[in-house]
Design a protein around this motif. Structure first.
Motif: not given
Length: 619
Positions: A326-339
């Motif tokens: 959630t932090w990566c999506n909503t703060i960095l504005g980047v996709v989340w990679e499972d790895e």
């Protein structure tokens, strides 16, 4: 000049067309923020990084604008201004697409209606929404020279029989895979603009998961613009990147930005100075018609987006895969990679298990209840007993394999012994297995049905895994017939569906937790590598179905995956207790029941709920 000359001049001025404004100029002159939808109401002021995005939307040479963004950057307000601009200055048919019809209705009430009310130049151009007036409703508004349609991406009807010059897509990563049976909503919306030479397609969203993010794919098809800002010391132009934000001793108040060229540590107090002198630059060639912007919270002027706040939120989320996503999506504005988080392997879990102190068969003092997941194979029953502490902290208590064909009663008698024997905890309490889920999907379905029906009072239930996405961990049961002799029986067993896809995703995310606490999974030190190899025997891969990406679970090799199935079933068994008792106070009730000399019965949902004690359901 004579009076006639002055009169002629005024007459000609009356027919002079209004000055053509860019979107940012129009917003700065005319837009107001409404108190219902803004932290501070009042006149709008375009921020430096917003100007490039807004003016690209009204640039006649640009056809498509894509914005991949974080939260806190004002994208929703930009969409409002696009609508207000075209109502007032450049009337056109407009379509705004929200993820659902309910979202479209909410956006109309909470954003569009206050804007029309509080923006002076828009007053009177759009009448009040009336349910009986088909020309102006919550989802359909007409104004001189144009119309505004608000549709949900989940409704195919919204995309039919209309032509729109302006199409605005909001939060595209929240759209369902298809608008009913019609297909991709982005393609459907763009198709509505085909007859306009001056069409405009605007798409924006917070990204989600790699390979599934529509906004990332669209951004990659653009010229990928980023906002470059100067270093106050050396003047080097750079776009802000998270690795360059530094802090010391896990203290967010020390957050600063390190210049990638000179190494200067720039305090947050210089951020506005940098942003005011910034500019958008394309990072790859484009065709000039499709421009893309990436913007994230480090640029935002919001008080909640100070660099220290971003660091504090990161420190809170870094040990939890779901929160970090959630932090990566909503703060960095980047996709989340499972790895992105640590890879899950049997070896890494074995190292973690070696640090545990409790013994196999002896639940730690924190454990309040036990459940069991049982997998039915052709030559054995394999089961795992899991203990649950508060907030779903899980402990593997025991692993038992009962050899023999499930078609023979001896194996089921052995299972009786396992389920009826209590476990003594480290602090001397006796715990029985509350619920046992047995998989009925193999070759011994009728035997499982019969066993579950006869031992329902012991908490035994028959389950069947459901691979469809979005299914709950444990659904509502259906009656199935016991048909040993080829005849249907009146008293059928109850069969419970288990949403295995969602449970696996949840538990795999929890396996990535680094610190014990809510949702953490513990393994006794003697668990052995074979069990942990079974637990991690599956992985998710990307497949396309009818053109849409899907992630499905597959086995890594031919090795067994029974331990994973048993863990999923044991977690589903916990949800049987959530169905049966009051979820909000279940941990308090089990804790009181286990206190010495204080017997307590678990209360049903209909009974009076006990007082809650600092329980926060966060999973």
């Amino acid at each position: 000049m004579t009076n006639i000359g002055l009169l002629e001049k005024k007459a000609f001025l009356a027919f002079k067309p209004p000055r053509k404004l860019t979107l940012s100029e129009w917003a700065d002159e005319n837009a107001f923020l409404s108190s219902e939808s803004s932290a501070e109401g009042g006149r709008w002021r375009t921020l430096p990084y917003q100007k490039g995005i807004m003016d690209a939307i009204t640039n006649p040479a640009i056809e498509q604008v894509t914005v991949m963004k974080s939260a806190r950057v004002g994208y929703s307000k930009i969409l409002n201004h696009v609508i207000g601009y075209h109502i007032h200055q450049d009337p056109a048919p407009i379509m705004l697409v929200q993820p659902t019809i309910e979202d479209a209705q909410g956006y109309s009430k909470e954003e569009i209606a206050p804007m029309l009310r509080d923006t002076p130049v828009l007053k009177g151009l759009v009448s009040e929404a009336k349910a009986k007036d088909g020309a102006n409703t919550i989802l359909q508004k007409q104004f001189p020279g144009g119309t505004l349609s608000l549709v949900g991406a989940n409704s195919p009807r919204g995309f039919r029989r209309v032509s729109r010059r302006i199409v605005l897509f909001d939060e595209v990563d929240g759209y369902p895979p298809s608008a009913g049976s019609e297909g991709d909503q982005i393609k459907l919306g763009i198709r509505r603009t085909e007859y306009y030479w001056n069409r405009k397609i605007v798409s924006g969203s917070t990204p989600t998961v790699k390979d599934f993010s529509r906004i990332e794919r669209m951004y990659q098809q653009s010229d990928e613009r980023r906002y470059y800002v100067p270093c106050p010391k050396c003047g080097h132009m750079q776009y802000l990147r998270w690795p360059q934000i530094k802090w010391f001793n896990d203290d967010p108040s020390t957050a600063c930005y390190e210049c990638e060229k000179c190494g200067e540590l720039i305090p947050h107090s210089k951020k506005r100075w940098m942003v005011e002198r910034g500019e958008w630059k394309a990072t790859k060639p484009g065709n000039g018609k499709h421009v893309g912007f990436h913007i994230w919270a480090a640029y935002s002027y919001s008080p909640n987006a100070a660099w220290s706040n971003l660091v504090e939120e990161f420190l809170d989320a870094r040990h939890d895969a779901e929160q970090l996503k959630t932090w990566c999506n909503t703060i960095l504005g980047v996709v989340w990679e499972d790895e992105y988080a640590s890879k899950i392997s049997g070896e890494s879990l074995l190292q973690r298990a070696a640090e545990e102190k409790y013994k196999q068969g002896t639940p730690p003092a924190e454990v309040l209840l036990l459940t069991c997941g049982c997998d039915c194979q052709d030559d054995r029953l394999s089961l795992s007993v899991w203990g649950f502490a508060r907030d779903e902290e899980m402990y593997l208590v025991n692993r038992v394999v009962l050899h023999g064909s499930p078609s023979r009663p001896e194996v089921w008698k052995q299972l009786d012994e396992v389920l009826q024997n209590p476990y003594e905890t480290e602090d001397g309490r006796k715990l029985n297995i509350e619920v046992c889920c047995i998989d009925s999907g193999g070759h011994h379905t009728q035997e499982v049905y019969g066993y579950a029906r006869e031992r329902a009072a012991m908490g035994v239930i028959a389950i069947k895994g459901m691979g469809q996405k979005g299914k709950p961990p444990l659904g509502k049961p259906s009656k199935v017939d016991i048909n040993f002799k080829g005849r249907a029986m009146k008293n059928g067993a109850a069969l419970y569906p288990v949403g295995v896809d969602g449970v696996k995703s949840l538990l795999f995310a929890r396996l990535k937790h680094n610190d014990p606490g809510p949702g953490y999974l513990h393994f006794y030190p003697t668990v052995g590598p074979d069990y942990l190899q079974e637990l991690t025997a599956e992985r998710q891969i990307l497949r396309y179905h009818h053109g849409f990406p899907q992630r499905i679970w597959v086995k890594k090799s031919q090795s067994p995956n029974e331990a994973l199935d048993e863990m999923v079933y044991a977690y589903a068994a916990l949800h049987r207790l959530y169905q049966k008792y009051d979820r909000r106070s279940i941990w308090d009730q089990f804790e009181r029941r286990n206190e010495p000399n204080k017997p307590a019965q678990l209360g049903s949902k209909q009974q009076k709920r006990p007082k809650r004690r600092n329980f926060v359901q966060s999973w």
